[in-house]
Design an enzyme around this catalytic site. Structure first.
Site, mmCIF file in Angstrom:
data_model
loop_
_atom_site.group_PDB
_atom_site.id
_atom_site.type_symbol
_atom_site.label_atom_id
_atom_site.label_comp_id
_atom_site.label_asym_id
_atom_site.label_seq_id
_atom_site.Cartn_x
_atom_site.Cartn_y
_atom_site.Cartn_z
ATOM 1 N N SER A 241 0.827 -1.192 0.000
ATOM 2 C CA SER A 241 0.000 0.000 0.000
ATOM 3 C C SER A 241 0.873 1.259 0.000
ATOM 4 O O SER A 241 1.721 1.409 -0.873
ATOM 5 C CB SER A 241 -0.941 -0.066 1.210
ATOM 6 N N ASP A 467 -8.647 -4.101 -6.560
ATOM 7 C CA ASP A 467 -8.192 -3.525 -5.291
ATOM 8 C C ASP A 467 -8.976 -2.241 -5.017
ATOM 9 O O ASP A 467 -9.030 -1.351 -5.860
ATOM 10 C CB ASP A 467 -6.691 -3.212 -5.389
ATOM 11 N N HIS A 495 -7.361 -5.830 -1.044
ATOM 12 C CA HIS A 495 -6.234 -4.906 -1.053
ATOM 13 C C HIS A 495 -4.933 -5.652 -0.824
ATOM 14 O O HIS A 495 -4.753 -6.265 0.226
ATOM 15 C CB HIS A 495 -6.449 -3.853 0.035
#
Length: 526
Positions: A241, A467, A495
Site C-alpha cells: 500500500s 483492489d 487490497h
C-alpha cells in the site's frame, strides 16, 4: 469519515488495522490488462518531472548518523529492539535529531541457510506501525525467507515509536470522526470546515516543527540510514500500500542501493491529489460492486438479490443516519460518517464481507454497534476511547506530500459530478474528504512526480485487479515508470496480494526474495 481521515490519496488501511478486524472476526493479512514484457512507456509531454537520485556518496554532515552503532536489546517474542537517530531536517542535519523505533527478528538459519541480509517490512498507511506489523507477521513468512533474512520493522518518522505526531484527545477524535462526510447544506459545510480546522490546529499545537518533516522523501532517507547501520550494502524491502510509495521513493533516491524490492498494492506517484482521490473513489465502487454481487447470491444478504437493489438499500441506510443516528455502544451513536467508514473498512478484504453483511443486517434492524466496531477498527480506536496515532500521521504525511486536492468548498462542489460518476455510492464522501489539507498548518513540500530509478535491480510491482484502495491502474503505471519494474497481476478482490494464499503470487515473490530470480514482467495470477 471526515476528510482528513481520507483513505486517499491512496493511503490505505494498514495491515495492522486489518489484523484488528480479524480480531473482531474478520481477517489477517496485508480492470484487467497486462503490462507488456519489457515495455516501459516514456512519459508524455505533460508528465510530472522525475524524482532525481541523490549523490551516491554520503555527505560528511550525515556521517555520524550513517556510522552510529545500534544497541539491540531483547524484547517481545524473539525480537530485538533498538532506536535509530536521524536528523529532523536533512537540509540542516545539525539542527536536531529524531528518534526512530525499530525491531528485528534475526534470521534463524534453518537448514543451514546462509544469511542473506535484512528484509525491511512496511504495511502502509501512512501511519501504520512497521514495528507492530513485523511483530505480527514475521512468523507467517515462509521458512525459506525467515531462514536467510533478519525481518526488520522501522516505524517511519511521526509514526508509532518514532517521534509520533499527536493531534486530538480521544473525546475530540470521537466528535471529529462523527461529523457528516457529505454536507447537505451550508450549516453542515461549516461544521465540516470547523472540524478540519480543529484537527489541523490540534496537530500544530501538539506536534510543532515535526509536522514539516514527516514527508515520504524524508522517511525514505531514514531507511537508507537504517540500511547502513544494519551493515547491508543493499536495501531488501517488502512494502504494501503506502509502503510501495515509500519503497519506490527510496529506489528513486538511491537506485544503486536497491536490493530485492517488492511493492504490493502500488501507488502512483505521478498523480495529483484530485486525480488520485477520484481514482480511489472508483476503486471502492469496484469493490462494492464485487461485494454486492457476492451478497446477492447468499441467503443472509440483507440488501436484496441483485447489485442495483443492494446499492439502493445501502444509500437509504447511510442517508438515514444523518438525521437519525443509530444506537452504537454506550452513549455513542452510529452517524452517517461512521457508517460510511465501517462499510469502506470492510471493502479491503473479502474475509471481512461476512461481518459486513451481519453489520448491515443489524443496522437495518436498528442496531449500529457492528458497523461502529468496523469503523473503530479502521480508526484504531481502543475500547477505552483512546486513539492510536495512525490517523494523525496519515494526515500529516498526506498534507506534506501533495498540495491540497481542493482549497475551498466551491472547488469541491465543482468536482462533485466527476467523483459521483466514478463512484455513485462513495464519490460525494471522498470528494469532500479532499478539502482537509486546505487548512493544514504546514505548506506541502512535495508534488506529483515520476520515479525511474535508473540502474536499480529488478523491482517487483504487484497489482490486484479489483483492489479498492490502490486501483490496479496504479500498479501498471508505477511498473511502467520504473526502469527495472516487473509487473505481477493478481486477478481478484481485496487490497494487496502477497501473503493472501495465492500460490502463483506467493511463489513468484518468494523465489525472488530467496533466490534473487524476479518473475517475468507481465506474470498474471488468479
Amino acid at each position: 469519515m471526515p476528510q482528513s481521515l481520507t483513505p486517499l490519496p491512496l493511503r490505505t488501511l494498514p495491515l495492522r488495522t486489518v489484523a484488528a478486524l480479524f480480531a473482531t472476526g474478520l481477517l489477517l493479512a496485508g480492470c484487467a490488462g497486462s503490462h507488456p514484457t519489457g515495455a516501459h512507456p516514456a512519459a508524455g509531454p505533460a508528465a510530472p518531472a522525475p524524482l532525481q537520485p541523490l549523490p551516491a556518496a554520503v555527505p560528511a554532515e550525515l556521517t555520524p548518523y550513517y556510522t552510529q552503532r545500534l544497541s539491540w536489546q531483547p524484547c517481545d517474542n524473539g525480537f530485538q529492539c533498538a532506536t535509530v537517530k536521524v536528523p529532523l531536517d536533512y537540509a540542516h542535519p545539525t539542527a536536531g535529531d529524531l528518534t526512530l523505533g525499530a525491531v528485528r527478528r534475526p534470521a534463524d538459519g534453518a537448514g543451514g541457510a546462509p544469511r542473506t541480509g535484512s528484509l525491511l517490512l512496511n504495511p502502509g498507511g501512512p501511519g501504520g506501525s512497521a514495528v507492530e506489523y513485523a511483530e505480527a507477521v514475521a512468523s507467517s513468512y515462509p521458512p525459506e525467507v525467515r531462514a536467510g533474512y533478519d525481518l526488520v520493522g522501522l516505524d517511519p518518522r511521526g509514526v508509532g515509536r518514532s517521534s509520533p505526531v499527536s493531534c486530538l484527545s480521544g473525546d475530540r477524535m470521537d466528535a471529529f470522526t462523527a461529523v457528516t462526510p457529505a454536507p447537505h447544506d451550508q450549516h453542515e459545510i461549516d461544521q465540516l470546515i470547523a472540524a478540519d480546522r480543529e484537527f489541523a490546529d490540534g496537530c500544530a499545537q501538539h506536534s510543532g516543527a515535526l509536522l514539516g518533516h514527516v514527508s515520504t522523501v524524508e522517511s525514505a532517507r531514514d531507511m537508507d540510514v537504517l540500511r547502513a547501520v544494519l551493515g547491508d550494502d543493499k536495501l531488501n524491502y517488502v512494502g504494501k500500500s503506502y509502503g510501495t510509495l515509500l519503497g519506490a521513493t527510496y529506489a528513486g533516491l538511491f537506485p544503486s542501493r536497491v536490493g530485492r524490492m517488492v511493492l504490493d498494492g502500488a501507488m502512483d506517484p505521478a498523480l495529483d491529489a484530485v486525480t488520485g482521490n477520484r481514482a480511489q473513489a472508483g476503486g471502492f465502487e469496484t469493490a462494492w460492486s464485487s461485494f454486492a454481487k457476492d451478497c446477492g447470491s447468499r441467503t443472509d444478504c440483507p440488501l436484496g438479490t441483485d447489485e442495483q437493489q443492494a446499492g439502493r438499500q445501502l444509500d437509504a441506510l447511510l442517508g438515514s443516519l444523518d438525521a437519525h443516528p443509530l444506537p452504537g455502544a454506550g452513549a455513542r451513536k452510529l452517524t452517517e460518517a461512521l457508517g460510511v467508514t465501517g462499510v469502506l473498512a470492510a471493502m479491503y478484504a473479502p474475509p471481512a464481507w461476512p461481518q459486513l453483511r451481519s453489520a448491515l443486517a443489524a443496522a437495518r434492524a436498528g442496531d449500529g454497534s457492528s458497523l461502529l466496531r468496523l469503523s473503530d477498527a479502521y480508526y484504531e480506536r481502543a475500547a477505552d476511547g483512546s486513539y492510536r496515532n495512525l490517523m494523525f500521521a496519515n494526515a500529516a504525511v498526506d498534507c506534506l506530500d501533495l498540495p491540497p486536492a481542493f482549497n475551498s468548498p466551491a472547488e469541491v462542489a465543482k468536482a462533485l459530478p466527476q467523483f459521483q460518476q466514478a463512484s455513485p455510492h462513495f464519490g460525494t464522501d471522498l470528494a469532500w474528504m479532499g478539502l482537509s489539507c486546505a487548512y493544514w498548518p504546514v505548506k506541502a513540500t512535495g508534488a506529483p512526480h515520476t520515479i525511474r530509478a535508473a540502474g536499480a535491480a529488478p523491482i517487483v510491482v504487484v497489482g490486484t485487479t479489483r483492489d479498492p484502495a490502490t486501483p490496479y491502474a496504479w500498479a501498471r503505471s508505477l511498473a511502467g515508470q520504473l526502469e527495472s519494474g516487473r509487473l505481477v497481476t493478481y486477478d481478484g478482490d481485496g487490497h494487496t496480494a502477497y501473503g493472501r494464499h495465492d500460490d502463483c503470487v506467493d511463489s513468484a515473490v518468494n523465489r525472488y526474495l530467496v533466490e534473487g530470480q524476479p518473475p517475468a514482467d507481465g506474470l498474471r495470477c488468479s
